[in-house]
Design a protein around this motif. Structure first.
Motif, PDB file in Angstrom:
ATOM      1  N   ASP A 257     -18.656   8.835 -11.146  1.00 44.72           N
ATOM      2  CA  ASP A 257     -18.187   7.692 -12.131  1.00 44.72           C
ATOM      3  C   ASP A 257     -17.239   9.081 -13.459  1.00 44.72           C
ATOM      4  O   ASP A 257     -17.553   9.773 -14.123  1.00 44.72           O
ATOM      5  N   GLY A 262     -20.575   2.628 -18.603  1.00 46.10           N
ATOM      6  CA  GLY A 262     -21.011   1.583 -19.492  1.00 46.10           C
ATOM      7  C   GLY A 262     -22.272   1.812 -19.743  1.00 46.10           C
ATOM      8  O   GLY A 262     -22.963   1.333 -20.486  1.00 46.10           O
ATOM      9  N   SER A 263     -22.919   1.249 -18.290  1.00 40.55           N
ATOM     10  CA  SER A 263     -24.368   0.302 -18.245  1.00 40.55           C
ATOM     11  C   SER A 263     -25.133   2.164 -18.121  1.00 40.55           C
ATOM     12  O   SER A 263     -26.511   1.413 -18.849  1.00 40.55           O
TER      13      SER A 263
HETATM   14  O1  LIG Z   1     -19.337   1.867 -16.432  1.00 43.20           O
HETATM   15  C1  LIG Z   1     -19.828   1.200 -15.620  1.00 43.20           C
HETATM   16  O2  LIG Z   1     -21.516   0.158 -15.891  1.00 43.20           O
HETATM   17  C2  LIG Z   1     -20.388   1.371 -14.375  1.00 43.20           C
HETATM   18  N1  LIG Z   1     -19.516   2.937 -13.526  1.00 43.20           N
HETATM   19  C3  LIG Z   1     -19.913   2.900 -12.295  1.00 43.20           C
HETATM   20  C4  LIG Z   1     -20.925   3.329 -12.323  1.00 43.20           C
HETATM   21  C5  LIG Z   1     -21.706   1.567 -13.172  1.00 43.20           C
HETATM   22  O3  LIG Z   1     -21.691   0.419 -12.222  1.00 43.20           O
END
Ligand SMILES: O=C(O)[C@H]1NCC[C@@H]1O
Length: 341
Positions: A257, A262-263
């Motif tokens: 990422d 975010g999660s």
């Molecule tokens: O921001 C998020 O939550 C996502 N970014 C890539 C992995 C997660 O699904």
């Protein structure tokens, strides 16, 4: 009869990114998805349209770390849209960086009508549940988004796992719409801000494999949500501070990422709250290797199944980067999607 990928395909997308992490939003040309609930739809797509995911996420149209969204009709009352997220391995349960871009996109494209200043509420059904994205809106322009996701909780703390090449490693496992293992990169002999991203990703991926094989994950409501999505390496700076603390999230098939995740930030705030590092309302900044920053805080305590959980708000901003039409040449043997690892 489900459609198959052939030379008549023409898929239109809007391209966005949040903190450098791509958000490829599929707008038209994707076949009709069947299913009543969002999990039915996700299952249907996985079974019938996985070649479309490879077509859009893999090379030559995407790359190893590509990320995308398909909007489908919601089945939750009050949702403006429902999102199926896709990546290099399959379909995730929650995606905060995509929600941050979608908050803007859904207003800018008239899916959420009559926006109001200074913020417009955008409700997005994700596989993990309803996510509310408060989108800044002024002078006719959308901007930053602060979203509140499903209840987040610390699932297990100080869990020792055997990681090949590293021996016994201790992780915390926390949920923020997806489950992540967390540990300080220095416990793997790495520096979160200076080691190469490739070395960090390799080590994090080994931790993910070890946790998957040694720890049984359980979700209070749904078996579809009960799996480890990835590992987040940190700088270990969990105590409250005004300074940013770093996240490097490695999820799916060793996908990195670019954003602070975010999660993952949601899950880390729950972890920090339950371990006593932060109090309700204390906002922290979370950074990624691109230098992008998300701000997040625990807002209230809630109960989720047997877990003491928190509602977490995460803020960031998504940006537009283009529009595409993707086609397939009928003589292109590798053009259906490939990855070089
Ligand atoms: O921001 C998020 O939550 C996502 N970014 C890539 C992995 C997660 O699904």
């Amino acid at each position: 009869m489900a459609a198959s990928l052939n030379a008549s395909v023409s898929i239109q997308t809007t391209e966005m990114h949040t903190g450098g992490e791509p958000v490829r939003i599929i707008e038209s040309g994707y076949p009709t998805v069947e299913g009543k609930t969002i999990f039915d739809k996700r299952r249907y797509i996985r079974e019938h349209f996985d070649d479309f995911r490879k077509f859009l996420m893999f090379e030559p149209r995407g790359h190893y770390d590509m990320y995308g969204v398909l909007l489908v009709p919601p089945d939750m009352p009050g949702a403006d849209a429902a999102a199926i997220f896709m990546h290099n391995e399959g379909y995730s349960t929650m995606c905060g960086h995509a929600v941050i871009s979608l908050g803007r996109y859904l207003i800018d494209n008239g899916i959420v009508k009559h926006p109001v200043s200074p913020e417009t509420i955008v409700t997005i059904q994700c596989p993990c549940g309803m996510v509310v994205a408060n989108t800044s809106y002024s002078d006719g322009r959308t901007g930053a988004v602060r979203f509140t996701s499903v209840p987040a909780f610390l699932f297990a703390q100080d869990v020792a796992v055997e990681v090949p090449g590293y021996g016994s490693v201790t992780v915390d496992i926390s949920y923020g719409g997806a489950f992540y293992a967390f540990l300080d990169a220095k416990h793997l002999g790495l520096n979160i801000n200076k080691s190469s991203v490739s070395d960090l990703a390799t080590a994090a991926d080994k931790v993910t494999d070890a946790v998957k094989s040694q720890v049984k994950i359980e979700h209070p409501e749904s078996d579809d949500l009960a799996f480890l999505y990835g590992t987040i390496l940190t700088d270990g700076a969990d105590d409250f501070s005004e300074n940013p603390t770093t996240n490097l999230c490695v999820f799916a098939d060793r996908q990195v990422d670019r954003s602070p995740c975010g999660s993952g930030t949601t899950a880390r705030v729950a972890l920090q709250y339950h371990r006593g590092h932060i109090k309700l309302g204390q906002a922290r900044k979370f950074s990624s290797r691109t230098g992008a920053i998300f701000t997040a805080k625990a807002e209230e305590e809630v109960t989720y199944g047997k877990f003491k959980a928190v509602r977490v708000e995460v803020s960031g901003k998504g940006h537009y980067s283009g529009k595409c039409t993707f086609t397939l040449d009928d003589e292109d043997a590798i053009g259906r999607g490939f990855l070089l690892k």
